[in-house]
Scaffold this active site. Sequence first.
Site, PDB file in Angstrom:
ATOM      1  N   CYS A   2       1.039  -1.193  -0.011  1.00 44.07           N
ATOM      2  CA  CYS A   2       0.145   0.130  -0.206  1.00 44.07           C
ATOM      3  C   CYS A   2       0.880   1.194  -0.022  1.00 44.07           C
ATOM      4  O   CYS A   2       1.785   1.136   0.548  1.00 44.07           O
ATOM      5  CB  CYS A   2      -0.838   0.130   1.162  1.00 44.07           C
ATOM      6  SG  CYS A   2      -1.764  -1.496   1.666  1.00 44.07           S
ATOM      7  N   ARG A  27       3.071   0.719  -5.553  1.00 44.77           N
ATOM      8  CA  ARG A  27       2.663  -0.128  -4.229  1.00 44.77           C
ATOM      9  C   ARG A  27       1.464  -0.731  -4.208  1.00 44.77           C
ATOM     10  O   ARG A  27       1.214  -1.699  -3.023  1.00 44.77           O
ATOM     11  CB  ARG A  27       2.860   0.931  -3.227  1.00 44.77           C
ATOM     12  CG  ARG A  27       4.021   1.564  -3.115  1.00 44.77           C
ATOM     13  CD  ARG A  27       4.028   2.965  -2.002  1.00 44.77           C
ATOM     14  NE  ARG A  27       4.311   2.291  -1.044  1.00 44.77           N
ATOM     15  CZ  ARG A  27       5.756   2.386  -0.406  1.00 44.77           C
ATOM     16  NH1 ARG A  27       6.639   2.705  -1.029  1.00 44.77           N
ATOM     17  NH2 ARG A  27       5.882   1.668   0.844  1.00 44.77           N
ATOM     18  N   TRP A  72      -2.731  -2.795  -1.481  1.00 43.93           N
ATOM     19  CA  TRP A  72      -2.526  -4.268  -2.137  1.00 43.93           C
ATOM     20  C   TRP A  72      -2.886  -4.963  -0.966  1.00 43.93           C
ATOM     21  O   TRP A  72      -2.479  -5.030   0.243  1.00 43.93           O
ATOM     22  CB  TRP A  72      -0.930  -4.186  -2.150  1.00 43.93           C
ATOM     23  CG  TRP A  72      -0.560  -5.609  -2.675  1.00 43.93           C
ATOM     24  CD1 TRP A  72      -0.513  -6.096  -3.996  1.00 43.93           C
ATOM     25  CD2 TRP A  72      -0.026  -6.722  -1.533  1.00 43.93           C
ATOM     26  NE1 TRP A  72      -0.040  -7.338  -3.943  1.00 43.93           N
ATOM     27  CE2 TRP A  72       0.131  -7.835  -2.609  1.00 43.93           C
ATOM     28  CE3 TRP A  72       0.135  -6.819  -0.588  1.00 43.93           C
ATOM     29  CZ2 TRP A  72       0.542  -8.871  -2.178  1.00 43.93           C
ATOM     30  CZ3 TRP A  72       0.696  -8.092  -0.102  1.00 43.93           C
ATOM     31  CH2 TRP A  72       0.845  -9.323  -0.739  1.00 43.93           C
ATOM     32  N   ASN A  98      -0.406   1.807   6.057  1.00 46.48           N
ATOM     33  CA  ASN A  98       0.395   0.943   5.189  1.00 46.48           C
ATOM     34  C   ASN A  98       1.257   0.007   6.268  1.00 46.48           C
ATOM     35  O   ASN A  98       1.812   0.429   7.039  1.00 46.48           O
ATOM     36  CB  ASN A  98       1.512   1.843   4.332  1.00 46.48           C
ATOM     37  CG  ASN A  98       2.678   1.081   3.891  1.00 46.48           C
ATOM     38  OD1 ASN A  98       3.633   1.332   3.727  1.00 46.48           O
ATOM     39  ND2 ASN A  98       2.197  -0.384   3.396  1.00 46.48           N
ATOM     40  N   GLY A  99       1.068  -1.124   5.988  1.00 42.00           N
ATOM     41  CA  GLY A  99       1.664  -2.344   7.068  1.00 42.00           C
ATOM     42  C   GLY A  99       0.860  -3.326   7.360  1.00 42.00           C
ATOM     43  O   GLY A  99      -0.213  -3.528   6.611  1.00 42.00           O
ATOM     44  N   GLU A 461      15.068 -17.062 -12.752  1.00 47.40           N
ATOM     45  CA  GLU A 461      14.710 -15.447 -13.272  1.00 47.40           C
ATOM     46  C   GLU A 461      13.502 -15.658 -14.554  1.00 47.40           C
ATOM     47  O   GLU A 461      12.544 -14.991 -14.437  1.00 47.40           O
ATOM     48  CB  GLU A 461      15.762 -14.642 -13.524  1.00 47.40           C
ATOM     49  CG  GLU A 461      15.179 -13.018 -14.015  1.00 47.40           C
ATOM     50  CD  GLU A 461      14.230 -12.352 -13.202  1.00 47.40           C
ATOM     51  OE1 GLU A 461      14.360 -12.696 -11.982  1.00 47.40           O
ATOM     52  OE2 GLU A 461      13.908 -11.346 -13.600  1.00 47.40           O
ATOM     53  N   LYS A 465       9.637 -14.695 -14.548  1.00 49.24           N
ATOM     54  CA  LYS A 465       8.957 -13.696 -15.630  1.00 49.24           C
ATOM     55  C   LYS A 465       7.750 -14.394 -16.267  1.00 49.24           C
ATOM     56  O   LYS A 465       6.800 -13.493 -16.348  1.00 49.24           O
ATOM     57  CB  LYS A 465      10.047 -13.173 -16.636  1.00 49.24           C
ATOM     58  CG  LYS A 465      11.079 -12.349 -16.305  1.00 49.24           C
ATOM     59  CD  LYS A 465      10.684 -10.700 -16.186  1.00 49.24           C
ATOM     60  CE  LYS A 465      10.367 -10.500 -14.828  1.00 49.24           C
ATOM     61  NZ  LYS A 465      11.339 -10.268 -13.947  1.00 49.24           N
ATOM     62  N   GLU A 468       4.741 -14.466 -13.625  1.00 49.50           N
ATOM     63  CA  GLU A 468       4.106 -13.485 -13.121  1.00 49.50           C
ATOM     64  C   GLU A 468       3.184 -12.418 -14.193  1.00 49.50           C
ATOM     65  O   GLU A 468       2.324 -12.065 -13.916  1.00 49.50           O
ATOM     66  CB  GLU A 468       5.113 -12.675 -12.425  1.00 49.50           C
ATOM     67  CG  GLU A 468       6.302 -11.965 -13.195  1.00 49.50           C
ATOM     68  CD  GLU A 468       7.220 -10.994 -12.473  1.00 49.50           C
ATOM     69  OE1 GLU A 468       6.669 -10.605 -11.582  1.00 49.50           O
ATOM     70  OE2 GLU A 468       8.368 -11.085 -12.824  1.00 49.50           O
ATOM     71  N   HIS A 484      15.369 -36.232 -10.415  1.00 48.81           N
ATOM     72  CA  HIS A 484      15.121 -36.796  -9.019  1.00 48.81           C
ATOM     73  C   HIS A 484      13.523 -36.433  -8.715  1.00 48.81           C
ATOM     74  O   HIS A 484      13.344 -36.248  -7.629  1.00 48.81           O
ATOM     75  CB  HIS A 484      16.203 -36.085  -8.205  1.00 48.81           C
ATOM     76  CG  HIS A 484      17.500 -36.600  -8.664  1.00 48.81           C
ATOM     77  ND1 HIS A 484      18.011 -37.655  -8.121  1.00 48.81           N
ATOM     78  CD2 HIS A 484      18.480 -35.843  -8.996  1.00 48.81           C
ATOM     79  CE1 HIS A 484      19.129 -37.708  -8.506  1.00 48.81           C
ATOM     80  NE2 HIS A 484      19.679 -36.696  -9.262  1.00 48.81           N
ATOM     81  N   LYS A 579       4.524  -3.198  -7.149  1.00 42.18           N
ATOM     82  CA  LYS A 579       6.239  -2.968  -7.521  1.00 42.18           C
ATOM     83  C   LYS A 579       6.973  -3.011  -6.135  1.00 42.18           C
ATOM     84  O   LYS A 579       8.190  -3.154  -6.455  1.00 42.18           O
ATOM     85  CB  LYS A 579       6.114  -1.627  -8.203  1.00 42.18           C
ATOM     86  CG  LYS A 579       7.425  -1.299  -8.894  1.00 42.18           C
ATOM     87  CD  LYS A 579       7.665  -2.149 -10.006  1.00 42.18           C
ATOM     88  CE  LYS A 579       9.049  -1.891 -10.646  1.00 42.18           C
ATOM     89  NZ  LYS A 579       9.717  -3.122 -11.350  1.00 42.18           N
TER      90      LYS A 579
HETATM   91  C1  F6R Z   1       9.637  -9.720 -10.441  1.00 40.56           C
HETATM   92  C2  F6R Z   1       9.895  -8.651  -9.209  1.00 40.56           C
HETATM   93  C3  F6R Z   1      10.142  -8.957  -7.961  1.00 40.56           C
HETATM   94  C4  F6R Z   1      10.969  -8.041  -7.283  1.00 40.56           C
HETATM   95  C5  F6R Z   1      10.896  -8.225  -5.812  1.00 40.56           C
HETATM   96  C6  F6R Z   1      12.081  -7.544  -5.049  1.00 40.56           C
HETATM   97  O1  F6R Z   1       9.865  -9.389 -11.583  1.00 40.56           O
HETATM   98  O2  F6R Z   1      10.146  -7.549  -9.574  1.00 40.56           O
HETATM   99  O3  F6R Z   1      10.350 -10.377  -7.599  1.00 40.56           O
HETATM  100  O4  F6R Z   1      12.159  -8.352  -7.947  1.00 40.56           O
HETATM  101  O5  F6R Z   1       9.794  -7.993  -5.379  1.00 40.56           O
HETATM  102  O6  F6R Z   1      11.717  -6.205  -5.239  1.00 40.56           O
HETATM  103  P1  F6R Z   1      13.031  -5.006  -5.085  1.00 40.56           P
HETATM  104  O7  F6R Z   1      14.013  -5.297  -6.091  1.00 40.56           O
HETATM  105  O8  F6R Z   1      12.167  -3.822  -5.201  1.00 40.56           O
HETATM  106  O9  F6R Z   1      13.561  -5.340  -3.643  1.00 40.56           O
END
Ligand code: F6R
Length: 584
Positions: A2, A27, A72, A98-99, A461, A465, A468, A484, A579
């Site tokens: 949030c 957020r 969020w 927020n929290g 990674e 991608k 998500e 395994h 984000k």
């Molecule tokens: C995936 C992604 C997340 C962030 C993770 C950490 O595409 O963006 O997995 O990498 O939430 O976020 P930061 O880097 O802001 O600590």
Amino acid sequence: MCGIVGYVGNKDAIPFLISGLKRLEYRGYDSAGIATLNGGNITVIKAEGKINNLVPLTKTCSGKIGIGHTRWATHGAAKQKNAHPHLSKNGTFAIVHNGIIENCDRLKDFLVERGFTFNSDTDSETIAHLLEYYYDGSVFDAITKAASVLIGSFAIGVLCKHEQKLYAIKKDSPLVVGLSIESNYISSDMQTLLNNTHDFYILDNNEIAVIDDRVTVFDLNGKQIKKSVYHAKNEVKTAEKDGFSYFMLKEIYEQPRAISDTLAELKRKPLPFSTDINDIHIVGCGSAYHAALMGKYFIESICDCRVTADIASEFRYRNPILRPNDLLLAISQSGETADTIGALNLGVGKCNTACIVNVPESTLTRVATPIYTKAGPEVAVATTKGFITQLVNLYAIAAFLLKSKHDERFIELKSEIQNLPTYVTQTLKVGALTQRLGQIIAPHDYAFFIGRGADYAAAKESALKLKEISYIHADCYPAGELKHGTISLIEKGSIVVAIATDEALLDKTVSNIVEVKARGAFVIGISCFDISSVCDEVVRIPKTKFVSPLLATIASQLLAFYTALLRGCDIDKPRNLAKSVTVE
Ligand code: F6R
């Protein structure tokens, strides 16, 4: 997570609150809401989903004092009834939070026994009712009493209809107060306020700001704290799509520029630690953890030095062994990730600390010296250029350590790092091919990713991608591990993406590809070698000694993007995500 904002000034609060919330939408975008205080009246508007859904409702709301929230969801579904601000029972208080309030169930029971009723399923509503329960004419006292029973993390904005003021309190969630002559503000981050002011009070834990035409900060005992004004050096940076259909695609194609800028920054500013270090511990969450893992593989193998990579939320609670000569390095694009901040704090005063961060002046940069990535604002929730520039810094750290060892591989690594923008530009030419491969992947419900060594981290990674943004379940395994157990899931047509960039491990990975092919898998190789005889399709990337795993993840960013596009997904704002993850 949030985001919260607040305004006190001589203008209508709504334009600021809406623009502030839009800037904080990274957020969370499950719901949004605003409360304004106008004389003795508090008006609340709320809407499910993104801030734009709230805008038409602002006609019904005005006032020169206000608070806003973008959510969020943690407690309670992403529904309008759970949107903030929350009002107390008789409407005396409105709050945004927020929290997470960890003891909310006990507090709810306590309040319900005393006649309070709840209109939402959130933890946050307890705060509004607690304030009313404790209120005996002093808002400040009600806040300190409520704070003394709240367990968890919180940044809270409070309006009370009896006082023409904005109150704010923080513990373990970020909150800044923006100061200017005509107006004062609160926000979950500084960036949001840079159009309005560059002067801030950065609130510490258990500080309460009382805001009208001036700002006074107190501790929980009511003792005034003399805060020094922090002057932000950065200018506000906004991002446009520049003709691209999605921010994610734009950010993928921006990577050569982002890398060049990150390399320039590395030239400008020396790394904030010496080469006299023993073990390196790298922590991060999500993609930042994958960068850490890839860094572990290549720094260990190139520099012969012990490196651990940990998920920050695990590291912070597993009593890690940190010795004075160790380096604890946290990685975070946003610099606001609660677990990463918590993990880095463990090292403060115990060992050398540093952080790799993209967002200037974010919370993490105040815990340890930042090594900045210069990706610029990253708008798409799924990180691309943020992740890649983190790797650039990790390669630079490897080069720094190699140079100090007078290792001849330094020259080769340095040259590959400098050539990264060119290698990435060449890699981006696989756009059309990945678009075609997206058509093959899109109808599937699941996919597997495999790789060995640093390619395993690249595969993790790549799987993230795809998951998500396209909502296809993707499982990632070290290539040698699949047999395994998990190989039992492979059947005719199963998608397997195999990353193979390490010549020394190529034959082993090829054997693993052959194993899944024998069971009917459709294999897409991402490689700098001709492995077409064992794969159904191959995405060729430039051959390098050290940096090809980074290039492989760029190819898979495009693969994920085009797959998600065909599935009609909301690529820049995938469901359930935010984000910046500011809760544990
Ligand atoms: C995936 C992604 C997340 C962030 C993770 C950490 O595409 O963006 O997995 O990498 O939430 O976020 P930061 O880097 O802001 O600590």
